[in-house]
Structure formats: C-alpha cells, structure tokens
Scaffold this motif. Structure first.
Motif, short mmCIF file in Angstrom:
data_model
loop_
_atom_site.label_atom_id
_atom_site.label_comp_id
_atom_site.label_asym_id
_atom_site.label_seq_id
_atom_site.Cartn_x
_atom_site.Cartn_y
_atom_site.Cartn_z
N GLY A 123 0.81 -1.21 0.00
CA GLY A 123 0.00 0.00 0.00
C GLY A 123 0.84 1.26 0.00
O GLY A 123 2.02 1.26 -0.38
N THR A 124 0.23 2.33 0.46
CA THR A 124 0.88 3.65 0.45
C THR A 124 1.23 4.14 1.84
O THR A 124 1.81 5.22 1.99
CB THR A 124 -0.03 4.69 -0.22
OG1 THR A 124 -1.26 4.78 0.51
CG2 THR A 124 -0.32 4.30 -1.66
N GLY B 271 2.17 8.47 2.52
CA GLY B 271 3.35 8.00 1.78
C GLY B 271 4.43 7.53 2.72
O GLY B 271 5.59 7.91 2.61
N TRP B 272 4.01 6.68 3.72
CA TRP B 272 4.91 6.13 4.73
C TRP B 272 5.56 7.24 5.56
O TRP B 272 6.67 7.10 6.05
CB TRP B 272 5.96 5.22 4.09
CG TRP B 272 5.30 4.12 3.32
CD1 TRP B 272 5.05 4.09 1.98
CD2 TRP B 272 4.75 2.90 3.85
NE1 TRP B 272 4.38 2.94 1.64
CE2 TRP B 272 4.18 2.18 2.77
CE3 TRP B 272 4.69 2.35 5.12
CZ2 TRP B 272 3.56 0.95 2.92
CZ3 TRP B 272 4.08 1.11 5.28
CH2 TRP B 272 3.52 0.43 4.20
N ASN C 57 5.75 11.34 2.30
CA ASN C 57 5.19 11.77 1.02
C ASN C 57 5.80 11.02 -0.16
O ASN C 57 6.01 11.60 -1.23
CB ASN C 57 5.35 13.29 0.84
CG ASN C 57 4.52 14.07 1.82
OD1 ASN C 57 3.33 13.79 2.01
ND2 ASN C 57 5.13 15.04 2.49
N GLU C 58 6.09 9.73 0.06
CA GLU C 58 6.60 8.90 -1.03
C GLU C 58 5.52 8.71 -2.09
O GLU C 58 4.33 8.83 -1.82
CB GLU C 58 7.07 7.55 -0.48
CG GLU C 58 8.24 7.67 0.48
CD GLU C 58 8.55 6.36 1.21
OE1 GLU C 58 8.23 5.27 0.67
OE2 GLU C 58 9.10 6.43 2.32
N LEU C 59 5.95 8.35 -3.30
CA LEU C 59 5.05 8.33 -4.45
C LEU C 59 4.73 6.93 -4.95
O LEU C 59 3.96 6.79 -5.90
CB LEU C 59 5.67 9.14 -5.60
CG LEU C 59 6.00 10.60 -5.27
CD1 LEU C 59 6.67 11.26 -6.47
CD2 LEU C 59 4.76 11.36 -4.85
N GLU C 60 5.30 5.89 -4.30
CA GLU C 60 5.10 4.53 -4.79
C GLU C 60 3.96 3.82 -4.07
O GLU C 60 3.58 4.20 -2.95
CB GLU C 60 6.38 3.70 -4.64
CG GLU C 60 6.63 3.16 -3.23
CD GLU C 60 7.00 4.23 -2.22
OE1 GLU C 60 6.55 4.12 -1.05
OE2 GLU C 60 7.74 5.16 -2.58
N TYR C 61 3.44 2.79 -4.70
CA TYR C 61 2.55 1.82 -4.06
C TYR C 61 3.37 0.55 -3.88
O TYR C 61 3.85 -0.03 -4.85
CB TYR C 61 1.33 1.55 -4.94
CG TYR C 61 0.23 0.76 -4.24
CD1 TYR C 61 -0.93 1.40 -3.82
CD2 TYR C 61 0.36 -0.61 -4.02
CE1 TYR C 61 -1.95 0.68 -3.19
CE2 TYR C 61 -0.65 -1.33 -3.38
CZ TYR C 61 -1.80 -0.68 -2.97
OH TYR C 61 -2.80 -1.38 -2.35
N TYR C 62 3.57 0.12 -2.64
CA TYR C 62 4.33 -1.11 -2.38
C TYR C 62 3.42 -2.32 -2.61
O TYR C 62 2.31 -2.39 -2.08
CB TYR C 62 4.86 -1.13 -0.95
CG TYR C 62 6.04 -0.23 -0.70
CD1 TYR C 62 7.16 -0.26 -1.52
CD2 TYR C 62 6.04 0.66 0.38
CE1 TYR C 62 8.25 0.56 -1.28
CE2 TYR C 62 7.12 1.48 0.63
CZ TYR C 62 8.22 1.43 -0.20
OH TYR C 62 9.30 2.24 0.05
N MET D 163 -1.53 5.31 -7.48
CA MET D 163 -0.20 5.92 -7.51
C MET D 163 0.41 5.71 -8.90
O MET D 163 -0.07 4.90 -9.70
CB MET D 163 0.69 5.30 -6.44
CG MET D 163 0.09 5.32 -5.04
SD MET D 163 -0.22 6.99 -4.40
CE MET D 163 1.45 7.47 -3.93
N THR E 81 5.30 1.81 -8.61
CA THR E 81 5.24 0.66 -7.71
C THR E 81 6.64 0.26 -7.29
O THR E 81 7.62 0.56 -7.97
CB THR E 81 4.56 -0.56 -8.36
OG1 THR E 81 5.33 -0.96 -9.52
CG2 THR E 81 3.14 -0.26 -8.75
#
Length: 416
Positions: free
Chosen positions: A56-57, A61-62, A65-70, A96, A99
């Motif tokens: 998830g996000t 964003g963890w 403000n990170e931009l990836e979806y893990y 997002m 990934t």
C-alpha cells in the motif's frame, strides 16, 4: 535545531551531543563474530519464514510523502540469479504512479547487537531511495520514534555516497548520523553496522565511516538496547529525494546478494562454533572425504582435492576471519591459503593453495545449511567450493561451481 527533509519522517534534527561522528576512514570491522542467521537468496522464491511484505501507500506516503505503491507482486520483488531483486516501476497502480516493494523480518527474525550486513548494488536517478534498515520490534506498541530506527544504508538520487543514521525519542524525535565516504553504489558493496552495548558503527566494505555512542543509555538511547527487525525497500520520491524526472531510469532495480547477522561469541548450531584461529578438517558431505592438499605439496599452485580422512597436516586448515566477515583457510601443511586459481570466476575453475595474499580469491563466506553442514562461497566469484562431478573417489578435484545446494558443496567442519 536544523530542519531538513530526511528519512522516513519530516525530521527535526537536534544536534544534541558529540556521537563520535567524524568520518573514520581508517577504522575496520571487528573480526570476532560468528554467523547466526542469513538469507542468501539462493532459492526460487522469497523465503516466507524470513520476510513479509508491507503493501500500500502507508500513512502519508509512509510518513515521507513517497510516491510509490508497495506491492507483493513478483514484478516488484523476486529471487533472480541468487539475488533478491526489488524493482521500482513507473506504472499506475492503486492510485499511484509508481510501484516498488518493501520487505521486513518483523515477527520472524529480530536481533539485538552484532554485525548486520547486506551485499547490495543499486540504481541511481532522481527520486530513487533504496534503503537497508531496522526498527525496534516493539514499534506496534510504543510507536515511532520510541521504537528506535537504525538506517544501515540509505541512498538518494545520484549521490556518490550513502547515509547512516539512528532515530530515537528524547521527549520528541532525535536523530544522529550523516554521509559516508565516496562509493559507487551501482557496484556491489557490503553495507553493515557493528552494534554493541556501547556503540553503533557504520561500515562500507569493512571500512568505518561513522560511530554513535549508546553506552549506558546515554542521551536516552535505550531504544538501541532491545530487539530490532530488518527492512529492505526502495522508495520512489518523497521529502528527501524529491520526485523523479524524465531522466530517472525505470524500471529501477536494487539487487541484494545476501543479508547476514553475526553475533559475538555465538556458536552456529552444528558441530561446534567456527572459531577464528581454530584448526579444522573439512569433510565433504557427498563423499565423506576430506579437503586435502595433493601429495602434501608445499609449493604455491599445488592442487586441492578430496581424499580419505587420514589425519595428516595436508588435511588440516586453520581459519582466520577477515575484517569483512569472510574467512581465509590456511593449510597447516604449507602455510598457504585456499585459493581460486587465477582469481577465476567461471564454473569449474580449479582450487589450489597459494601464498596468502588477502585477495577475494582467497576469501570464503562460510554459510550454514539447514542440515547443519556449511557451504563455502568464494567472495571474488560468489561461487561454491565444490567436488568435481559430485565425485566420491580419492583424488577427485575440488573447484568452484554455481551454488546448487548439492552434497558436493556441503562441508562438515571438525575442530581439531
């Protein structure tokens, strides 16, 4: 108080005290540790006994403000040619535009003190943020930063260095750390900490670059005297690196060759501890025969073979741990080191004895197998010490070969 964007939160960095923080380029790692756990990533899939995925996000964003979806997809994390590959991709997923993957040992493996290391190579590019780090195992009950965090390795964008930090609580968030010496992160390097009741020290390839004092919980550092679990991830974007741009390479791949944990005075659960300075005979599991210097030769270049266990000096090896955690094996018969001929890297390259040079061709990582035996992985070639053709007869040659987990690559250490 200096406001900067860094790490997994918007940190307010408080310069509280001297934490032994100057760059220390001449200091080298302690050699007195024994391997207690590792993941060599040599299987066909990520070992669920060791790792789980965070997906998830996250929150905000963890928190960065990170931009990836893990995700937990193979497209983002998989085993490939003896490496864990974490791959960041530019794609629409879960709302997002990117990934990636974030793996952790929480609830599976946790550690207090020792040397924690991983051999990693990384991509570079604006907005890329790979990391190898720890969190306190009690994070679900005490929260962050009271859990404590140790950033063993973080890299941002295209910098020619990495970063090492700790984060903890002193009536609010406190942090200490900084940049390493210069390093080409696109090549494999061993990133590690040595963590004792007194200090946390950061290393790249066994060379120290920073140290934090945690003795007697100084400055409320009790977070670093309890169990931590491990994490590996590659973030995309966020407060510290900023966003990717048109030049950022995607897909971007982080390769992890292994993760290992060593602890002082802890014996592997086999035929006894592997002791630096101890003398052993090495018995091949497949054949039951001993690692042997051919004809008890004393000249550099003498072949190494297997032979019926006869108790002679040609079958006795003294092990010395190197600063990077690997070992050299010195023949009692001739004082020469177990050596890959010509520093070769190809399957089938011969193993011999040669003058002790301290190079990668003479360094061996000793890794415990699930059955209590050990494999010896050559540092230079990343290949295993192997009995040619899985032979069982006296005089069968010993070589290096791709690690395949066969009996021909398994050795029992018998202390003499």
């Amino acid at each position: 108080m200096i406001q900067v964007f860094k790490g997994r939160k918007l940190y307010a960095i408080t310069l509280i005290f001297a934490m032994l923080g100057a760059l220390l380029p001449m200091a080298t790692a302690n050699a007195a540790y024994n391997l207690v756990w590792s993941d060599e990533f040599n299987g066909t899939s990520i070992d669920a006994n060791n790792w789980s995925f965070e997906t998830g996000t996250g929150s905000g964003g963890w928190g960065n403000n990170e931009l990836e979806y893990y995700t937990n997809r193979a497209e983002n994390a998989r085993i490939e040619n003896g490496n864990l590959v974490i791959e960041a991709r530019k794609e629409s997923y879960g709302g997002m535009n990117y990934t990636s993957a974030r793996l952790k040992t929480q609830g599976k493996k946790s550690f207090k003190y020792g040397r924690i290391e991983a051999r990693i190579k990384m991509p570079v590019g604006q907005g890329l943020w790979p990391a190898f780090w720890t969190l306190g195992s009690d994070i679900n009950t005490v929260g962050w930063p009271k859990s404590g965090e140790i950033d063993i390795m973080e890299h941002v964008n295209s910098e020619g260095n990495t970063h090492g930090y700790i984060h903890w609580d002193v009536n609010g968030h406190a942090t200490y750390g900084g940049a390493s010496h210069a390093v080409d992160v696109t090549q494999y390097h061993v990133y590690s900490i040595e963590w004792t009741p007194s200090a946390i020290k950061w290393f790249i390839d066994g060379v120290q670059f920073r140290e934090a004092n945690i003795a007697n919980n100084v400055n409320s550092t009790e977070e670093f005297h309890k169990e931590h679990f491990l994490l590996l991830n590659m973030a995309v974007g966020g407060n510290w690196p900023g966003s990717p741009n048109s030049a950022t390479p995607f897909p971007a791949k982080m390769y992890v060759d292994y993760v290992r944990v060593y602890q002082d005075g802890v014996a592997p659960p086999s035929s006894g501890p592997i002791v630096s300075g101890g003398t052993y005979k090495l018995i091949n599991v497949g054949s039951g025969k001993a690692l042997d210097v051919q004809s008890a030769g004393t000249a550099p270049g003498t072949n190494v073979q297997q032979w019926t266990d006869n108790g002679t000096n040609a079958q006795k090896w003294t092990l010395y741990q190197n600063a990077d955690g690997s070992y050299k094996l010195i023949s009692v018969n001739n004082g020469h080191a177990l050596d890959v001929a010509g520093s070769g890297t190809a399957d089938g390259t011969n193993v011999q004895v040669w003058n002790d040079l301290g190079n990668g061709a003479q360094k061996w990582n000793i890794v415990q197998n699930g059955d209590g035996s050990f494999k010896l992985i050559n540092v230079n070639s990343a290949k295993a010490l192997d009995v040619s053709g899985s032979g069982t007869t006296d005089g069968t040659n010993v070589q290096i070969w791709t690690d395949n987990g066969s009996g021909a690559q398994k050795w029992t250490f018998v202390k003499l």
